[in-house]
Design an enzyme around this catalytic site. Sequence first.
Site, PDB file in Angstrom:
ATOM      1  N   HIS A 142       0.848  -1.196   0.000  1.00 16.84           N
ATOM      2  CA  HIS A 142       0.000   0.000   0.000  1.00 16.84           C
ATOM      3  C   HIS A 142       0.880   1.242   0.000  1.00 16.84           C
ATOM      4  O   HIS A 142       2.114   1.141   0.067  1.00 16.84           O
ATOM      5  CB  HIS A 142      -0.973  -0.015   1.193  1.00 16.84           C
ATOM      6  CG  HIS A 142      -0.347   0.070   2.549  1.00 16.84           C
ATOM      7  ND1 HIS A 142       0.541  -0.862   3.034  1.00 16.84           N
ATOM      8  CD2 HIS A 142      -0.499   0.985   3.555  1.00 16.84           C
ATOM      9  CE1 HIS A 142       0.896  -0.541   4.264  1.00 16.84           C
ATOM     10  NE2 HIS A 142       0.299   0.588   4.599  1.00 16.84           N
ATOM     11  N   HIS A 172       1.350   3.815   2.095  1.00 23.70           N
ATOM     12  CA  HIS A 172       1.906   4.513   3.254  1.00 23.70           C
ATOM     13  C   HIS A 172       3.428   4.426   3.132  1.00 23.70           C
ATOM     14  O   HIS A 172       3.977   3.383   2.750  1.00 23.70           O
ATOM     15  CB  HIS A 172       1.411   3.891   4.571  1.00 23.70           C
ATOM     16  CG  HIS A 172       0.015   4.323   4.926  1.00 23.70           C
ATOM     17  ND1 HIS A 172      -0.842   3.576   5.700  1.00 23.70           N
ATOM     18  CD2 HIS A 172      -0.671   5.466   4.597  1.00 23.70           C
ATOM     19  CE1 HIS A 172      -1.994   4.214   5.834  1.00 23.70           C
ATOM     20  NE2 HIS A 172      -1.918   5.366   5.176  1.00 23.70           N
ATOM     21  N   ASP A 174       6.005   4.051   4.933  1.00 20.15           N
ATOM     22  CA  ASP A 174       6.871   3.037   5.546  1.00 20.15           C
ATOM     23  C   ASP A 174       6.836   1.716   4.784  1.00 20.15           C
ATOM     24  O   ASP A 174       7.437   0.730   5.218  1.00 20.15           O
ATOM     25  CB  ASP A 174       6.494   2.824   7.031  1.00 20.15           C
ATOM     26  CG  ASP A 174       5.054   2.411   7.249  1.00 20.15           C
ATOM     27  OD1 ASP A 174       4.184   2.907   6.511  1.00 20.15           O
ATOM     28  OD2 ASP A 174       4.796   1.589   8.152  1.00 20.15           O
ATOM     29  N   ASP A 201      -0.438  -3.829   6.299  1.00 17.91           N
ATOM     30  CA  ASP A 201      -0.959  -3.513   7.620  1.00 17.91           C
ATOM     31  C   ASP A 201      -2.446  -3.801   7.575  1.00 17.91           C
ATOM     32  O   ASP A 201      -3.098  -3.440   6.619  1.00 17.91           O
ATOM     33  CB  ASP A 201      -0.769  -2.040   7.918  1.00 17.91           C
ATOM     34  CG  ASP A 201       0.687  -1.595   7.832  1.00 17.91           C
ATOM     35  OD1 ASP A 201       1.557  -2.393   7.466  1.00 17.91           O
ATOM     36  OD2 ASP A 201       0.945  -0.415   8.092  1.00 17.91           O
TER      37      ASP A 201
HETATM   38 ZN   LIG Z   1       3.004   0.343   7.966  1.00 20.17          ZN
END
Ligand SMILES: [Zn+2]
Length: 304
Positions: free
Chosen positions: A63, A65, A67, A213
């Site tokens: 995804h 994000h 990180d 996540d």
């Molecule tokens: Zn993450």
Amino acid sequence: MKPFTVHILGSGSAIPTLHRNPSSQHLRVDTCCILIDCAEGTQLQLKRFNLSPMKIDHVLISHLHGDHYFGLIGLISSMHLAGRINPLFVYGPPALYDILTLQLALANTQLRYRLEFIPLQDKPFTSVFADDLLEIAAFKVKHRIPCWGFLVRQEADQRNIKKSFLSQYRLSHEELKAVKEGADYVNAQGEVIPNEQITCYTHPAGSYAYCTDTLYTPELSALLQNVTVLYHEATFMQMHEKEAAETYHSTGPQAARMAKNAGAKRLIIGHFSSRYKDLTPLLDEARLVFDQTEMATDGMCFQI
Ligand SMILES: [Zn+2]
């Protein structure tokens, strides 16, 4: 059986620490190398653990994000500077294509290798790649923005004929070939001996699932039945379960419940919040639910 090796390159969550980089993992299935997520710092982690970026064939991004992908443009650029010729297959949320295209265009970089982008589909489970070594599938998980998990399955080796059977019967070359390809054997008395009785896999084919996540999503366990090793995020401890749900993350015991319900052999938990200085209690409460649980560390390496 061909090697199936996983290296954890980053086991932390959003904020890098001196001991834990954000998410990235390197998988090797025989000669094929796969990178799952590519946080900032992933290139250095590859170097640190002696893994060649040039050998990576597939990059899977869960995804958007930071990180999970802020290291990707750097990796793509370094491959270009190092003279990569082999194509690179990148799988990710559709908007990742626009981000990469803009980054490369503004840098006036024309890659000298082919970057093939495969957008992940908004479907519960899709096979995105398959050859005679492995299959890669993507499945939707529940996060604040569209997010996918990945399942990598190694294809089984050809079945081997049991030694006890070979010493009992003298098979011709053609019969040997037929049995190896799955045929039953008919002996001189006309008895049919089923193939399953006379052959076996020297090593069963393994599988690896990556779930990060995500909000704890019990129904995922049906898609991951009998997975050999499950990697599942465990950002929070049980006492922060409410915060986990609000931020679409999971706790250690929830990750363990997923492993238990999926019938996994082994669970690796990671993506820990940097607030926990000592992760032993988090690991302990996961082990109460599923005792084959281990804590991911940067540089951890295991065979499937
Ligand atoms: Zn993450």
